[in-house]
Structures are given as C-alpha cells and as structure tokens.
Design a protein around this motif. Structure first.
Motif, PDB file in Angstrom:
ATOM      1  N   ILE A  82       3.018  -3.444  -8.850  1.00  0.00           N
ATOM      2  CA  ILE A  82       1.828  -3.707  -8.234  1.00  0.00           C
ATOM      3  C   ILE A  82       0.940  -2.727  -7.562  1.00  0.00           C
ATOM      4  O   ILE A  82       0.402  -2.464  -7.930  1.00  0.00           O
ATOM      5  CB  ILE A  82       2.354  -4.628  -6.913  1.00  0.00           C
ATOM      6  CG1 ILE A  82       2.877  -5.609  -7.208  1.00  0.00           C
ATOM      7  CG2 ILE A  82       1.612  -4.855  -5.760  1.00  0.00           C
ATOM      8  CD1 ILE A  82       3.778  -6.568  -5.981  1.00  0.00           C
ATOM      9  N   PRO A  83       2.100  -1.487  -7.107  1.00  0.00           N
ATOM     10  CA  PRO A  83       1.409  -0.317  -6.810  1.00  0.00           C
ATOM     11  C   PRO A  83       0.888   0.154  -7.948  1.00  0.00           C
ATOM     12  O   PRO A  83      -0.664   0.894  -8.102  1.00  0.00           O
ATOM     13  CB  PRO A  83       2.447   1.191  -6.300  1.00  0.00           C
ATOM     14  CG  PRO A  83       3.391  -0.102  -6.384  1.00  0.00           C
ATOM     15  CD  PRO A  83       3.830  -1.189  -6.820  1.00  0.00           C
ATOM     16  N   THR A  85      -0.763  -1.099 -10.775  1.00  0.00           N
ATOM     17  CA  THR A  85      -1.870  -2.162 -10.992  1.00  0.00           C
ATOM     18  C   THR A  85      -2.624  -1.485  -9.886  1.00  0.00           C
ATOM     19  O   THR A  85      -4.073  -1.140 -10.383  1.00  0.00           O
ATOM     20  CB  THR A  85      -1.606  -4.218 -11.033  1.00  0.00           C
ATOM     21  OG1 THR A  85      -0.631  -4.239 -12.183  1.00  0.00           O
ATOM     22  CG2 THR A  85      -2.474  -4.340 -11.738  1.00  0.00           C
ATOM     23  N   SER A  86      -2.530  -1.753  -8.678  1.00  0.00           N
ATOM     24  CA  SER A  86      -3.194  -1.325  -7.754  1.00  0.00           C
ATOM     25  C   SER A  86      -4.246   0.120  -7.862  1.00  0.00           C
ATOM     26  O   SER A  86      -5.638   0.410  -8.112  1.00  0.00           O
ATOM     27  CB  SER A  86      -3.198  -1.660  -6.329  1.00  0.00           C
ATOM     28  OG  SER A  86      -4.288  -0.795  -5.275  1.00  0.00           O
ATOM     29  N   LYS A  89      -6.186   0.131 -11.313  1.00  0.00           N
ATOM     30  CA  LYS A  89      -8.085  -0.563 -11.406  1.00  0.00           C
ATOM     31  C   LYS A  89      -8.723   0.231 -10.038  1.00  0.00           C
ATOM     32  O   LYS A  89     -10.243   0.176 -10.420  1.00  0.00           O
ATOM     33  CB  LYS A  89      -8.137  -2.396 -10.145  1.00  0.00           C
ATOM     34  CG  LYS A  89      -7.136  -3.011 -11.259  1.00  0.00           C
ATOM     35  CD  LYS A  89      -6.667  -4.601 -10.152  1.00  0.00           C
ATOM     36  CE  LYS A  89      -6.310  -5.122 -11.658  1.00  0.00           C
ATOM     37  NZ  LYS A  89      -6.405  -6.486 -10.853  1.00  0.00           N
ATOM     38  N   SER A  90      -8.494   0.910  -9.209  1.00  0.00           N
ATOM     39  CA  SER A  90      -8.897   1.517  -7.837  1.00  0.00           C
ATOM     40  C   SER A  90      -9.545   3.323  -8.557  1.00  0.00           C
ATOM     41  O   SER A  90     -10.152   3.414  -8.197  1.00  0.00           O
ATOM     42  CB  SER A  90      -8.759   1.698  -6.651  1.00  0.00           C
ATOM     43  OG  SER A  90      -7.648   0.431  -5.901  1.00  0.00           O
ATOM     44  N   GLU A 239       2.402   5.412  -1.416  1.00  0.00           N
ATOM     45  CA  GLU A 239       2.246   3.888  -2.400  1.00  0.00           C
ATOM     46  C   GLU A 239       3.892   3.835  -3.342  1.00  0.00           C
ATOM     47  O   GLU A 239       4.629   2.413  -3.294  1.00  0.00           O
ATOM     48  CB  GLU A 239       1.372   2.835  -2.447  1.00  0.00           C
ATOM     49  CG  GLU A 239       0.353   3.030  -2.165  1.00  0.00           C
ATOM     50  CD  GLU A 239      -0.879   2.335  -2.210  1.00  0.00           C
ATOM     51  OE1 GLU A 239      -0.802   1.904  -3.412  1.00  0.00           O
ATOM     52  OE2 GLU A 239      -1.869   2.779  -1.946  1.00  0.00           O
ATOM     53  N   HIS A 397      -3.654   0.381   0.041  1.00  0.00           N
ATOM     54  CA  HIS A 397      -4.430  -0.028  -1.302  1.00  0.00           C
ATOM     55  C   HIS A 397      -3.517  -1.082  -2.075  1.00  0.00           C
ATOM     56  O   HIS A 397      -3.936  -1.592  -3.109  1.00  0.00           O
ATOM     57  CB  HIS A 397      -4.861   1.316  -2.365  1.00  0.00           C
ATOM     58  CG  HIS A 397      -5.751   1.867  -2.068  1.00  0.00           C
ATOM     59  ND1 HIS A 397      -6.961   1.615  -1.495  1.00  0.00           N
ATOM     60  CD2 HIS A 397      -5.847   3.418  -1.457  1.00  0.00           C
ATOM     61  CE1 HIS A 397      -7.622   2.425  -1.306  1.00  0.00           C
ATOM     62  NE2 HIS A 397      -7.181   3.494  -0.640  1.00  0.00           N
ATOM     63  N   SER A 398      -1.964  -1.420  -1.689  1.00  0.00           N
ATOM     64  CA  SER A 398      -1.257  -2.316  -1.891  1.00  0.00           C
ATOM     65  C   SER A 398      -0.106  -2.367  -1.442  1.00  0.00           C
ATOM     66  O   SER A 398      -0.880  -2.674  -0.143  1.00  0.00           O
ATOM     67  CB  SER A 398      -1.023  -1.624  -3.864  1.00  0.00           C
ATOM     68  OG  SER A 398      -0.296  -0.459  -3.104  1.00  0.00           O
TER      69      SER A 398
END
Length: 427
Positions: A82-83, A85-86, A89-90, A239, A397-398
C-alpha cells in the motif's frame, strides 16, 4: 561442528547435496517463491526482474551475515504494498527507494538493541502456548490467497472451473509425489507438482507463451538507484519505517517455525540480532537497485518441511539461480507464465504444512485447552490472524496497516503477559 541432526532430515542444515540434486532442490525453492516475489512489483509498478535479482542478492547477504547458519529465503514483502504503491504514484521510485532503505535501517537498529540486551526475553514472551497458535495462524492466514489463486481467473476476476481443475490436479500430483516417490524424486515433490500443474495448465489453455517468444535471451534488469534523485521524501520514511516493526513480528514467527522443523534454536545461534540484521541488509540492498522491501518467505519454509531438506546450500543455490535468471530474459519470462492456478494448488499443501508445524508444537508441549488461560490466548490469535482483522491508520499519502498476522502476534504476546495463570472461576 553440528551439535545434532534434525529428526528425519534427508539433507540437514550444513549438508551439501551432490550438484545435480542441489540444482533440482534449488529450483524447487525458486519456483515456490517466484509467484509472490514477482506479484509485489507488478502490483506496485516496479520491475519484476529487479525483484528477482533483489531476492537472490538479499538471500545471499542474509546468509553471509548469519554465517550460513539459517535456511531462510528473502522475497518481496507484501506488508509494504500500500505505501509503496502510493509513493510510486505520487513521487516515483526514488521515494519508494528511500522508504525501503528506512525499513532496512529500522531492522538494523532493532538488531543492535537485541545484541545489547540479548534474546532471553524471547522465551518469556513466546512460550509454547503462544508459539503454537502463531505458527498455525501464519500458515492458515495464507489459505485465502491459495484459494483465490486456485479458483479466480486474474484476467476476468471471475470464478473459472478450468483454474479449479488445474489447481486440484496440481495438489493431487504434489501429494502423490510426496507419498510414493523415493530418493531424489521424493525430495522434490513441490517442483514436480508445479511442472505437472504447468502441463495441465497448458492443456487447458491457461498459459500464454507470447512473452517468452518476445523476450531476449539476455536482458539486463531495469535497475533503479536509490540515488536517482537528490530530493529527500520524509513522507516515504514516515509511512514505511513504522511498518518494519510489524514485519519484525512476522520475522520472529518464521524463525520460530524454522526452530521447530529443524530442531534448532536460531534465536541463540546465529542469534536474533544477526537474523534481523540479515533481513535489514537485504532490504537496504534492494533499495540500491530498484527492488521492493524483502522478508523471509513462508513458502520456502513449507518446502523444507515437506521435503525434509534443510540445507543452507540449497537455499544459497536458489538465490544464485534467482540472480542468474534475472539476466536471462526467456527463462524469466517462462517462469512468469506459471499461472496462479498452479501456485494455488501447491499452496494448499505448503501453507497447510506450516500450520501443521504449529499444531505439532501444541501437541509436543501438551498444551491443555481445558484451561481458560490457554484458550483465551489461542482463540483470538487464530481468528484475528486467519481472518486478517487488520488495523489501518490513515497517513498523509497512504495508510499505515498492521496486518492480521502482525496484530494477532502482538495481541498473543500481550495476553500471555497480562492474563493470570489461573482464571478466577477455576480457583
């Protein structure tokens, strides 16, 4: 000198099998870890070839740091999907790399603390009444993943009867190879099961060879340096670093399983500080080349339990094969064509074997579940872990997520420390 041999071991911890047998056994471990190790970068947006390379290099570094005393294979960790991937993308990979690097640093810090205070506390917080259910839960928590792979078509996200039959035939073949084959063939039931399942999958039209045909024989993995950007991403550290404390609890669980099946105490030798340092260094190495954070793999532990082969030479061989294959484009592409149905079919056996090891701990230590204290510890561990009752904390952000496995482990430890030896109603 080795103190004693593991009960029933065909090749024990430091035994080196003859070269042809070593290669076959190592390929078995390679296939077992491949699906999960490749899946993580595919979900995150990283290069699968780099992930394979990272797993091999990380395993070799882990073996170096632990002086080749523990048969642990390092693969891509699902805890950070999850972190990562975030962040991908960011900000792109530099942010992911900094997060992965910070995970490794946390492991090294904890390893340093353990080296100062020792590991005697392990026996206090992880008695058999806690260890048995945790080991069972680690295996059973993977059951849903195996069932999904064995029934759902990943392209359509729908139930597919062909996938069910391939997974079922793979499982039956693996059981038969394990029960009826002798000598070398009896040591590689998982590899034979995967090959058999792959043949059935090809017959059922579940294998696409286009990627193999298009791949080059030599293909340099798309390495991506931690230092590709000079910018610092504090959110990446915030994160991802705390999640290392979660995966450390999973690390403890895997070491406990290895202790059980090999008859050793790896908390003492090579020492928990060294196994943690090995994990941390493996993640740091991954961050330097563009790979995801890594962790020890339960799939490979399951292979060891089934084959009764605990040799560190075999694990090292799998790591070398992973590094080599990451540069051989056609072979990497061929392995990536192994469908989820086959991995799921084998998973039914591998994950169950881990759970059975936990059950064996309970039986060997004669844990009495007529006592309320024992029952109150085991029950939540099993249900929270298997059901993946997780804790998610929103961040900038996640999301910071404590998986069901980690949460169950933590709750089991706390219950063991705070519950009275005898319930009030039993006095």
């Amino acid at each position: 000198m080795e103190e004693k041999r593991s009960n029933g071991a065909i090749y024990d911890l430091y035994d080196r099998p003859p070269f042809p047998i070593l290669v076959g056994l190592s390929f078995q471990h390679l296939f077992s870890m491949f699906g999960a190790t490749v899946l993580v970068p595919l979900l995150v947006g990283l290069n699968p070839g780099v992930a394979i390379f990272s797993s091999g290099i990380g395993t070799l570094l882990h073996m170096l740091i632990t002086h080749g005393k523990i048969p642990a294979y390092m693969g891509s960790s699902f805890a950070f999907i999850i972190p990562m991937t975030s962040l991908m993308k960011s900000f792109g990979y530099p942010a992911v790399a900094q997060g992965v690097f910070s995970v490794g640093v946390v492991y090294l810090i904890v390893a340093l603390i353990v080296s100062k205070i020792g590991s005697d506390w392990i026996n206090k917080i992880f008695p058999p009444v806690v260890v048995g259910p945790i080991v069972m839960m680690i295996g059973l928590s993977l059951a849903n993943s195996a069932a999904t792979n064995a029934t759902i078509n990943s392209l359509t996200n729908k139930y597919d009867l062909k996938i069910f039959f391939v997974a079922f035939l793979t499982l039956i073949a693996t059981i038969c190879y394990n029960m009826y084959f002798k000598k070398f063939l009896g040591m590689i039931p998982v590899l034979l099961g995967i090959i058999t399942g792959y043949i059935f999958a090809t017959i059922f039209g579940l294998v696409d060879f286009q990627a193999v045909a298009a791949a080059h024989w030599f293909a340099l993995p798309n390495f991506n340096s931690l230092f590709a950007s000079k910018k610092f991403y504090p959110s990446a550290v915030i994160e991802m670093a705390p999640l290392a404390l979660v995966t450390i609890s999973e690390h403890l669980g895997h070491v406990m399983v290895l202790n059980k099946i090999t008859g050793r105490n790896f908390f003492k030798n090579p020492g928990l500080n060294k196994t943690l340092a090995g994990d941390g260094t493996a993640s740091i190495a991954a961050s330097l080349v563009g790979g995801p954070a890594v962790t020890s793999y339960g799939e490979n532990i399951g292979v060891m339990q089934m084959s009764k082969v605990y040799s560190v030479w075999v694990i090292g061989g799998a790591a070398v094969l992973a590094v080599v294959l990451s540069f051989v484009g056609k072979l990497s592409a061929l392995i990536q064509t192994v469908p989820g149905a086959v991995i799921g079919g084998v998973g039914f056996m591998l994950y169950g074997v881990i759970a059975a090891a936990g059950l064996q701990i309970i039986v060997d230590n004669k844990i009495d579940y007529s006592k309320k204290r024992n029952l109150m510890i085991a029950a939540p561990i099993l249900v929270i872990g298997i059901g993946n009752f997780n804790l998610q904390i929103p961040l900038a952000h996640s999301t910071l997520e404590f998986t069901g496995v980690a949460l169950a482990t933590i709750i089991g430890i706390i219950l063991n420390l705070v519950l009275p030896k005898i319930a009030a109603s039993e006095k």
